[in-house]
Design a protein around this motif. Structure first.
Motif, PDB file in Angstrom:
ATOM      1  N   GLN A  61      -1.969   3.267  -0.935  1.00  0.00           N
ATOM      2  CA  GLN A  61      -1.005   1.693  -0.533  1.00  0.00           C
ATOM      3  C   GLN A  61      -2.112   1.106   0.331  1.00  0.00           C
ATOM      4  O   GLN A  61      -1.862   0.192   0.928  1.00  0.00           O
ATOM      5  CB  GLN A  61      -0.072   2.330   0.675  1.00  0.00           C
ATOM      6  CG  GLN A  61       1.059   3.206   0.274  1.00  0.00           C
ATOM      7  CD  GLN A  61       1.829   2.564  -0.915  1.00  0.00           C
ATOM      8  OE1 GLN A  61       2.192   1.647  -1.131  1.00  0.00           O
ATOM      9  NE2 GLN A  61       2.021   3.592  -2.227  1.00  0.00           N
ATOM     10  N   ALA A  62      -3.463   1.216   0.136  1.00  0.00           N
ATOM     11  CA  ALA A  62      -4.540   0.387   0.718  1.00  0.00           C
ATOM     12  C   ALA A  62      -4.300  -1.134   0.587  1.00  0.00           C
ATOM     13  O   ALA A  62      -4.597  -1.709   1.348  1.00  0.00           O
ATOM     14  CB  ALA A  62      -5.914   1.132   0.234  1.00  0.00           C
ATOM     15  N   SER A  63      -3.943  -1.451  -0.696  1.00  0.00           N
ATOM     16  CA  SER A  63      -3.708  -2.905  -0.862  1.00  0.00           C
ATOM     17  C   SER A  63      -2.836  -3.402  -0.024  1.00  0.00           C
ATOM     18  O   SER A  63      -3.119  -4.480   0.380  1.00  0.00           O
ATOM     19  CB  SER A  63      -3.485  -2.927  -2.176  1.00  0.00           C
ATOM     20  OG  SER A  63      -2.183  -2.736  -2.486  1.00  0.00           O
ATOM     21  N   ARG A  64      -1.740  -2.672   0.352  1.00  0.00           N
ATOM     22  CA  ARG A  64      -0.829  -3.315   1.522  1.00  0.00           C
ATOM     23  C   ARG A  64      -1.429  -3.326   2.800  1.00  0.00           C
ATOM     24  O   ARG A  64      -1.198  -4.496   3.374  1.00  0.00           O
ATOM     25  CB  ARG A  64       0.362  -2.659   1.541  1.00  0.00           C
ATOM     26  CG  ARG A  64       1.232  -2.528   0.056  1.00  0.00           C
ATOM     27  CD  ARG A  64       2.409  -1.449   0.095  1.00  0.00           C
ATOM     28  NE  ARG A  64       2.945  -1.470  -1.128  1.00  0.00           N
ATOM     29  CZ  ARG A  64       3.942  -2.098  -1.504  1.00  0.00           C
ATOM     30  NH1 ARG A  64       4.512  -2.992  -0.721  1.00  0.00           N
ATOM     31  NH2 ARG A  64       4.344  -1.706  -2.785  1.00  0.00           N
ATOM     32  N   PHE A  65      -2.158  -2.562   3.304  1.00  0.00           N
ATOM     33  CA  PHE A  65      -2.530  -2.460   4.652  1.00  0.00           C
ATOM     34  C   PHE A  65      -3.535  -3.577   4.700  1.00  0.00           C
ATOM     35  O   PHE A  65      -3.688  -4.036   5.806  1.00  0.00           O
ATOM     36  CB  PHE A  65      -3.170  -1.227   4.708  1.00  0.00           C
ATOM     37  CG  PHE A  65      -2.248   0.006   4.911  1.00  0.00           C
ATOM     38  CD1 PHE A  65      -1.250  -0.134   6.096  1.00  0.00           C
ATOM     39  CD2 PHE A  65      -2.181   1.205   4.023  1.00  0.00           C
ATOM     40  CE1 PHE A  65      -0.104   1.077   5.829  1.00  0.00           C
ATOM     41  CE2 PHE A  65      -1.441   2.104   4.246  1.00  0.00           C
ATOM     42  CZ  PHE A  65      -0.154   2.138   4.820  1.00  0.00           C
ATOM     43  N   LEU A  66      -4.441  -3.751   3.845  1.00  0.00           N
ATOM     44  CA  LEU A  66      -5.495  -4.673   3.865  1.00  0.00           C
ATOM     45  C   LEU A  66      -5.068  -5.903   3.988  1.00  0.00           C
ATOM     46  O   LEU A  66      -5.961  -7.049   4.455  1.00  0.00           O
ATOM     47  CB  LEU A  66      -6.631  -4.529   2.766  1.00  0.00           C
ATOM     48  CG  LEU A  66      -7.469  -3.133   2.619  1.00  0.00           C
ATOM     49  CD1 LEU A  66      -7.954  -3.125   1.100  1.00  0.00           C
ATOM     50  CD2 LEU A  66      -8.261  -3.079   3.482  1.00  0.00           C
ATOM     51  N   LYS A  67      -4.008  -6.112   3.531  1.00  0.00           N
ATOM     52  CA  LYS A  67      -3.317  -7.549   3.675  1.00  0.00           C
ATOM     53  C   LYS A  67      -2.652  -8.056   5.114  1.00  0.00           C
ATOM     54  O   LYS A  67      -2.499  -9.220   5.440  1.00  0.00           O
ATOM     55  CB  LYS A  67      -2.142  -8.021   2.591  1.00  0.00           C
ATOM     56  CG  LYS A  67      -2.822  -8.029   1.165  1.00  0.00           C
ATOM     57  CD  LYS A  67      -1.605  -8.123   0.183  1.00  0.00           C
ATOM     58  CE  LYS A  67      -2.183  -8.060  -1.348  1.00  0.00           C
ATOM     59  NZ  LYS A  67      -1.143  -7.917  -2.245  1.00  0.00           N
ATOM     60  N   LEU A  68      -2.654  -7.100   5.844  1.00  0.00           N
ATOM     61  CA  LEU A  68      -2.103  -7.181   7.192  1.00  0.00           C
ATOM     62  C   LEU A  68      -2.716  -7.978   8.130  1.00  0.00           C
ATOM     63  O   LEU A  68      -3.833  -7.721   8.229  1.00  0.00           O
ATOM     64  CB  LEU A  68      -1.549  -5.878   7.876  1.00  0.00           C
ATOM     65  CG  LEU A  68      -0.761  -4.860   6.997  1.00  0.00           C
ATOM     66  CD1 LEU A  68      -0.610  -3.598   7.842  1.00  0.00           C
ATOM     67  CD2 LEU A  68       0.737  -5.460   6.842  1.00  0.00           C
ATOM     68  N   GLN A  69      -2.079  -8.923   8.947  1.00  0.00           N
ATOM     69  CA  GLN A  69      -2.536  -9.488  10.295  1.00  0.00           C
ATOM     70  C   GLN A  69      -2.645  -8.518  10.938  1.00  0.00           C
ATOM     71  O   GLN A  69      -2.079  -7.298  11.458  1.00  0.00           O
ATOM     72  CB  GLN A  69      -1.502 -10.569  10.661  1.00  0.00           C
ATOM     73  CG  GLN A  69      -2.095 -11.246  11.919  1.00  0.00           C
ATOM     74  CD  GLN A  69      -0.914 -12.088  12.492  1.00  0.00           C
ATOM     75  OE1 GLN A  69       0.098 -12.471  11.777  1.00  0.00           O
ATOM     76  NE2 GLN A  69      -1.079 -12.747  13.591  1.00  0.00           N
ATOM     77  N   PHE A  70      -3.961  -8.668  11.951  1.00  0.00           N
ATOM     78  CA  PHE A  70      -4.474  -7.614  12.866  1.00  0.00           C
ATOM     79  C   PHE A  70      -3.627  -7.782  14.380  1.00  0.00           C
ATOM     80  O   PHE A  70      -3.003  -8.625  14.703  1.00  0.00           O
ATOM     81  CB  PHE A  70      -5.638  -8.110  13.272  1.00  0.00           C
ATOM     82  CG  PHE A  70      -6.145  -7.105  14.512  1.00  0.00           C
ATOM     83  CD1 PHE A  70      -6.561  -5.878  14.339  1.00  0.00           C
ATOM     84  CD2 PHE A  70      -6.067  -7.404  15.861  1.00  0.00           C
ATOM     85  CE1 PHE A  70      -7.075  -4.971  15.090  1.00  0.00           C
ATOM     86  CE2 PHE A  70      -6.462  -6.514  16.991  1.00  0.00           C
ATOM     87  CZ  PHE A  70      -7.094  -5.451  16.488  1.00  0.00           C
ATOM     88  N   PHE A  71      -2.977  -6.330  14.511  1.00  0.00           N
ATOM     89  CA  PHE A  71      -2.389  -6.231  15.809  1.00  0.00           C
ATOM     90  C   PHE A  71      -2.930  -5.037  16.583  1.00  0.00           C
ATOM     91  O   PHE A  71      -3.513  -4.276  15.626  1.00  0.00           O
ATOM     92  CB  PHE A  71      -0.753  -6.125  15.417  1.00  0.00           C
ATOM     93  CG  PHE A  71      -0.014  -7.081  15.192  1.00  0.00           C
ATOM     94  CD1 PHE A  71       0.203  -8.251  15.776  1.00  0.00           C
ATOM     95  CD2 PHE A  71       0.278  -7.273  13.914  1.00  0.00           C
ATOM     96  CE1 PHE A  71       0.948  -9.364  15.517  1.00  0.00           C
ATOM     97  CE2 PHE A  71       1.049  -8.502  13.281  1.00  0.00           C
ATOM     98  CZ  PHE A  71       1.576  -9.561  13.982  1.00  0.00           C
ATOM     99  N   LEU A  72      -2.470  -4.642  17.745  1.00  0.00           N
ATOM    100  CA  LEU A  72      -3.384  -3.457  18.222  1.00  0.00           C
ATOM    101  C   LEU A  72      -2.635  -2.311  17.565  1.00  0.00           C
ATOM    102  O   LEU A  72      -3.258  -1.097  17.536  1.00  0.00           O
ATOM    103  CB  LEU A  72      -2.611  -3.262  19.702  1.00  0.00           C
ATOM    104  CG  LEU A  72      -3.789  -3.959  20.756  1.00  0.00           C
ATOM    105  CD1 LEU A  72      -3.157  -3.926  22.158  1.00  0.00           C
ATOM    106  CD2 LEU A  72      -4.943  -3.429  20.816  1.00  0.00           C
ATOM    107  N   SER A  73      -1.539  -2.374  16.759  1.00  0.00           N
ATOM    108  CA  SER A  73      -1.034  -1.178  16.104  1.00  0.00           C
ATOM    109  C   SER A  73      -1.914  -0.676  15.110  1.00  0.00           C
ATOM    110  O   SER A  73      -1.575   0.402  14.588  1.00  0.00           O
ATOM    111  CB  SER A  73       0.266  -1.629  15.207  1.00  0.00           C
ATOM    112  OG  SER A  73       0.048  -2.973  14.522  1.00  0.00           O
ATOM    113  N   TRP A  74      -2.974  -1.696  14.636  1.00  0.00           N
ATOM    114  CA  TRP A  74      -3.805  -1.086  13.721  1.00  0.00           C
ATOM    115  C   TRP A  74      -4.858   0.057  14.193  1.00  0.00           C
ATOM    116  O   TRP A  74      -5.288   0.831  13.451  1.00  0.00           O
ATOM    117  CB  TRP A  74      -5.115  -2.042  13.338  1.00  0.00           C
ATOM    118  CG  TRP A  74      -4.597  -3.289  12.319  1.00  0.00           C
ATOM    119  CD1 TRP A  74      -3.723  -3.651  12.011  1.00  0.00           C
ATOM    120  CD2 TRP A  74      -5.634  -4.050  11.515  1.00  0.00           C
ATOM    121  NE1 TRP A  74      -3.409  -4.627  10.973  1.00  0.00           N
ATOM    122  CE2 TRP A  74      -4.872  -4.947  10.781  1.00  0.00           C
ATOM    123  CE3 TRP A  74      -6.904  -4.135  11.567  1.00  0.00           C
ATOM    124  CZ2 TRP A  74      -5.221  -5.765   9.744  1.00  0.00           C
ATOM    125  CZ3 TRP A  74      -7.647  -4.871  10.652  1.00  0.00           C
ATOM    126  CH2 TRP A  74      -6.861  -5.904   9.805  1.00  0.00           C
TER     127      TRP A  74
END
Length: 320
Positions: free
Chosen positions: A246-259
């Motif tokens: 699922q890496a492509s989905r994660f790479l598109k995410l906006q940064f939050f502390l949840s990273w």
């Protein structure tokens, strides 16, 4: 990292302590790699020092928040999602105690005792909140709900070494039973309800942590690579493989502390893989562990850099 005005302090989130979990997890993985590859322990000692310094800094800031803005702390402890990050404080202490074992056993014992007792308090509080809530819904459920209860599974790693075997079984039993219960609920939520929002999508990596770190705890308690130990390890390895797809989905995410939810689970499966090599002597696990360790170092280096950028841009400690 440090809030520079009152509004940022009152919005200082308890989820900052997930950073300690990531740094301490990397420390443990590096120390195991140093043993496997017969290296000196300089890197793990430096990282342990950093993890302790970060914990002290965050604890001081959060204590200041408790004193000045108790109503905001109460709001976090009543929030269906934020509530589950409060026990990252006690888990951070337990992980630091584990990392300190090879260096300062007496200090490790003291920190472990405080961390384990505090985590039990968090467990009882959170479980009570879940039972008696009036505003939680199925869409609030996400893998971060593992943190308060399943975090108990960490306690035996140092607990056994300090001679508290039965107490370690107590904590392990809590974590194991509630892991199974919560896992079923979380998959129900993901399969039959709306997908996780982008901000919480990184928490999917938390699925790796219970079986990964559970494997390490089980080996401390049982001392034998039996069938159950293998089930735990290979479950963690499969979940890691699934999430990598699922890496492509994660790479598109906006940064939050949840990273930072990426960090400790990756450390857990890396530590478990290097431990498998020590137990079996199979070179596959040695080099898989090395690859996972490189990815973990790159990941946490990237998280530190991105967090620093977010702090500079005032993207963190803001009113949500």
């Amino acid at each position: 990292m440090v809030p520079t005005d009152t509004s940022r302090l009152q919005n200082f989130p308890v989820s900052w302590f997930a950073m300690v979990m990531g740094l301490a997890g990397l420390t443990l993985a590096l120390h195991r790699a140093e043993m496997v590859f017969e290296l000196n322990n300089t890197a793990s000692v430096v990282l342990l020092t950093l993890a302790i310094a970060v914990f002290i800094s965050l604890a001081a800031l959060y204590l200041l928040k408790i004193i000045r803005y108790p109503q905001h702390v109460r709001a976090e402890l009543n929030h269906p999602v934020k509530l589950n990050f409060a026990p990252t404080i006690s888990i951070g202490l337990v992980l630091i105690s584990i990392a300190m074992l090879p260096h300062q056993k007496s200090a490790s014992l003291l920190i472990w005792g405080v961390g384990a007792a505090l985590h039990l308090c968090f467990t009882l509080y959170v479980l009570s909140a879940w039972i008696h809530h009036t505003h939680f819904e199925i869409n609030h459920m996400n893998p971060a709900w593992f943190i308060p209860i399943v975090g108990n599974i960490l306690v035996p790693i140092a607990g056994v070494q300090h001679g508290f075997v039965e107490l370690s079984w107590f904590f392990f039993s809590i974590g194991l039973v509630f892991w199974i219960v919560l896992l079923a609920i979380i998959f129900n939520r993901m399969f039959f309800h709306h997908p996780l929002p982008g901000k919480l999508l990184p928490t999917l990596f938390i699925l790796i942590a219970p079986p990964g770190i559970g494997f390490i705890s089980w080996m401390q308690l049982n001392g034998e690579l039996d069938a159950f130990a293998r089930i735990l390890y290979y479950s963690a390895l499969f979940l890691t493989l699934m999430l990598f797809t699922q890496a492509s989905r994660f790479l598109k995410l906006q940064f939050f502390l949840s990273w930072w939810a990426y960090s400790f689970p990756m450390a857990a499966v890396t530590l478990a893989t290097l431990s498998m090599y020590q137990l079996l002597g199979n070179p596959f696990f040695k080099w898989l562990g090395a690859i996972l360790l490189v990815l973990l170092v790159v990941l946490i280096t990237g998280l530190l850099a991105r967090t620093a950028v977010a702090v500079a841009r005032r993207e963190i400690c803001i009113d949500e």
